[in-house]
Design a protein around this motif. Structure first.
Motif, short mmCIF file in Angstrom:
data_model
loop_
_atom_site.label_atom_id
_atom_site.label_comp_id
_atom_site.label_asym_id
_atom_site.label_seq_id
_atom_site.Cartn_x
_atom_site.Cartn_y
_atom_site.Cartn_z
N ASP A 91 -12.91 6.68 -11.72
CA ASP A 91 -12.39 6.46 -10.36
C ASP A 91 -12.94 5.17 -9.76
OD1 ASP A 91 -10.92 8.71 -10.53
OD2 ASP A 91 -12.30 9.99 -9.39
N ALA A 92 -14.27 5.01 -9.91
CA ALA A 92 -14.91 3.81 -9.34
C ALA A 92 -14.34 2.55 -9.98
CB ALA A 92 -16.42 3.88 -9.54
N MET A 94 -11.48 2.18 -11.50
CA MET A 94 -10.07 1.99 -11.16
C MET A 94 -9.92 1.39 -9.77
SD MET A 94 -7.14 2.28 -12.48
CE MET A 94 -6.73 3.56 -13.64
N THR A 95 -10.74 1.88 -8.82
CA THR A 95 -10.71 1.33 -7.46
C THR A 95 -11.01 -0.17 -7.49
OG1 THR A 95 -11.58 3.44 -6.72
CG2 THR A 95 -11.61 1.64 -5.12
N ASP A 96 -12.05 -0.52 -8.24
CA ASP A 96 -12.45 -1.93 -8.31
C ASP A 96 -11.37 -2.77 -8.98
OD1 ASP A 96 -14.72 -3.39 -7.33
OD2 ASP A 96 -14.97 -4.09 -9.40
N TRP A 97 -10.79 -2.19 -10.03
CA TRP A 97 -9.72 -2.90 -10.75
C TRP A 97 -8.57 -3.24 -9.80
CZ3 TRP A 97 -8.55 -5.48 -14.94
CH2 TRP A 97 -7.21 -5.66 -15.26
N ARG A 98 -8.17 -2.26 -8.97
CA ARG A 98 -7.07 -2.49 -8.03
C ARG A 98 -7.45 -3.56 -7.00
NH1 ARG A 98 -5.15 3.10 -8.71
NH2 ARG A 98 -3.75 2.73 -10.47
N ARG A 99 -8.73 -3.50 -6.54
CA ARG A 99 -9.20 -4.47 -5.55
C ARG A 99 -9.14 -5.89 -6.14
NH1 ARG A 99 -13.30 -7.27 -4.72
NH2 ARG A 99 -14.47 -6.45 -6.50
N ASP A 101 -7.28 -6.90 -8.60
CA ASP A 101 -5.87 -7.24 -8.81
C ASP A 101 -5.27 -7.77 -7.51
OD1 ASP A 101 -3.52 -7.47 -10.30
OD2 ASP A 101 -2.78 -5.59 -9.45
N ASP A 102 -5.53 -7.07 -6.39
CA ASP A 102 -5.03 -7.50 -5.09
C ASP A 102 -5.58 -8.88 -4.74
OD1 ASP A 102 -3.64 -5.22 -4.86
OD2 ASP A 102 -5.00 -4.21 -3.44
#
Lengths: 113, 337
Positions: A91-92, A94-99, A101-102
């Protein structure tokens, strides 16, 4: 070191963490090494056996994966499954990955304008 | 079939060799599974003939020792980044201090026992080499062991601070001024001693029978020569105070060292340095061995001193030129206080 080698080196670094994330997510359903290798590569997450097998061993040692030997079939195979700790890490990550990416998306659109 | 299985077994045994027994079993099973799956995949995809599949799979895995290293948490290095810098520093310091000391002591012992011949050069070289190798070997073994010991936080307790940065020697004007004053004072003492040992005792002390230390015959040439050298040393000190250690200064320093050492050693060896009465006064209290050893120790002291002074000059010039090559702008120190 020529340009191809440099590119390959940086690509490898970029992918290293994503393979961990992909393993943790994929192994919510238990699987063994070779099947995992095949499925990840089919999905387009490129990883070679020399990276994946030692990685599974390390993640297990860190308590992020649990394992069990399946001896039902003719050939014994070690099945890995993501542990509760592994879920939290996934989860951690994945959250960072999305951040990231944005952020990268923001950077590139900023460039173009 | 039997033959091919043997090949996989041999590979797994070779790869497990470096692992502890308990980890080895699990590792061997995992590796067997990996090889078998790879063989099956090769046969299924047709990339290898059934007969050659096992051989191809093992060839693709590569050297079993390197494979084991990839599986192990520890990368295959003798001393990791955690201890590398400390290891290097300790090694450099011990080599540079212990090797010349041991070789110098050996050479001195050879001179004192009178066993010096053409072969001494070779044996000294041997002593130099073996000492260097011993120190490098045992230092490295100790650090390799430390690197393998379970990591403790204690080793990192001493946190780094900017205060730990090494000082730039000889860069500040205050430091250079201290060096200049010390050198000039020391030279004045030398001149004073040379003059006093000749004229002092009889003129100011009124002590009859006091003898000069140095042979008065040397006043005809050598003592004035050494006094001129003292003057040149003073010029040298001012030069270094003004411009710091440069390559020309280091070269001039070596020339001065030679100008001191060579004549004084020659005077000692030919027995022309000390006043005749002084030597007899001295020798009365020394046995034959001591009479033989004393000049050797004196010469060794002069050689060591000249060598050390020359090296200090060269090292300072080297540091200075390296520092200048960095082209630092902000930290420039005013040349004149």
């Amino acid at each position: 070191m020529n340009l191809d080698e440099t590119t390959a080196g940086h690509l490898q670094e970029l992918r290293r963490g994503t393979v961990v994330l992909a393993c943790l997510v994929r192994l919510r359903t238990p699987d063994y090494g070779y099947a995992l290798l095949e499925s990840l590569n089919t999905l387009g997450i490129l990883v070679d056996a020399n990276t994946l097998y030692p990685l599974l061993r390390r993640l297990e040692k860190q308590g992020l994966l649990t394992s069990e030997w399946n001896t039902d079939e003719a050939r014994p195979r070690k099945f890995y499954r993501t542990s509760p700790t592994g879920e939290l890490l996934a989860d951690a990550l994945m959250t960072d990955w999305r951040r990231i990416d944005d952020a990268l998306a923001g950077l590139t659109t900023g460039d173009e304008s | 079939m039997n033959h091919t299985t043997e090949l996989t077994d041999r590979y797994v045994i070779a790869a497990s060799r470096s692992l502890p027994r308990r980890q080895g079993r699990e590792f061997a099973r995992e590796l067997e599974e990996r090889i078998r799956d790879d063989i099956d995949a090769r046969v299924a995809s047709g990339s290898s003939a059934p007969d050659a599949a096992e051989f191809d799979a093992l060839a693709a895995l590569g050297d079993p020792a390197r494979l084991a290293a990839r599986y192990a948490d520890r990368p295959p290095m003798l001393i990791g980044p955690r201890w590398y810098a400390t290891w290097k520093r300790v090694l450099v310091i011990t080599e540079w201090s212990a090797v010349p000391a041991v070789a110098g002591a050996y050479l001195l012992a050879q001179f004192i026992t009178g066993e010096v011949d053409a072969g001494t050069f070779g044996t000294t070289w041997f002593v130099l080499l073996t000492t260097g190798i011993y120190i490098a070997f045992f230092t490295t073994v100790v650090f390799a062991a430390i690197d393998r010991a379970p990591a403790s936080d204690e080793a990192d307790v001493v946190a780094w601070s900017p205060r730990d940065l090494p000082a730039v020697a000889g860069a500040s004007p205050a430091e250079r001024r201290v060096g200049l004053i010390a050198t000039l004072a020391w030279l004045a003492v030398i001149v004073g001693l040379v003059v006093w040992q000749q004229f002092g005792p009889s003129r100011w002390g009124h002590l009859e029978g006091m003898l000069p230390v140095l042979d008065p015959a040397l006043w005809s040439f050598w003592l004035p020569y050494f006094l001129v050298l003292v003057g040149l040393e003073a010029v040298m000190a001012v030069w270094i105070f003004r411009s710091g250690w440069t390559w020309p200064a280091a070269a001039a320093n070596i020339v001065l060292d030679l100008a001191w050492a060579v004549p004084s050693i020659w005077l000692i060896v030919t027995g022309a340095l000390f006043a005749p009465g002084f030597v007899e006064l001295f020798e009365a209290n020394l046995d034959a061995d001591a009479q033989q050893v004393l000049p050797i120790l004196l010469v060794a002291g002069i050689v060591a001193g000249a060598l050390a002074d020359a090296i200090v000059g060269v090292v300072n010039a080297m540091r200075r030129s390296r520092r200048d090559a960095l082209g630092l702008v902000g930290t420039a120190v005013p040349a004149r206080p």
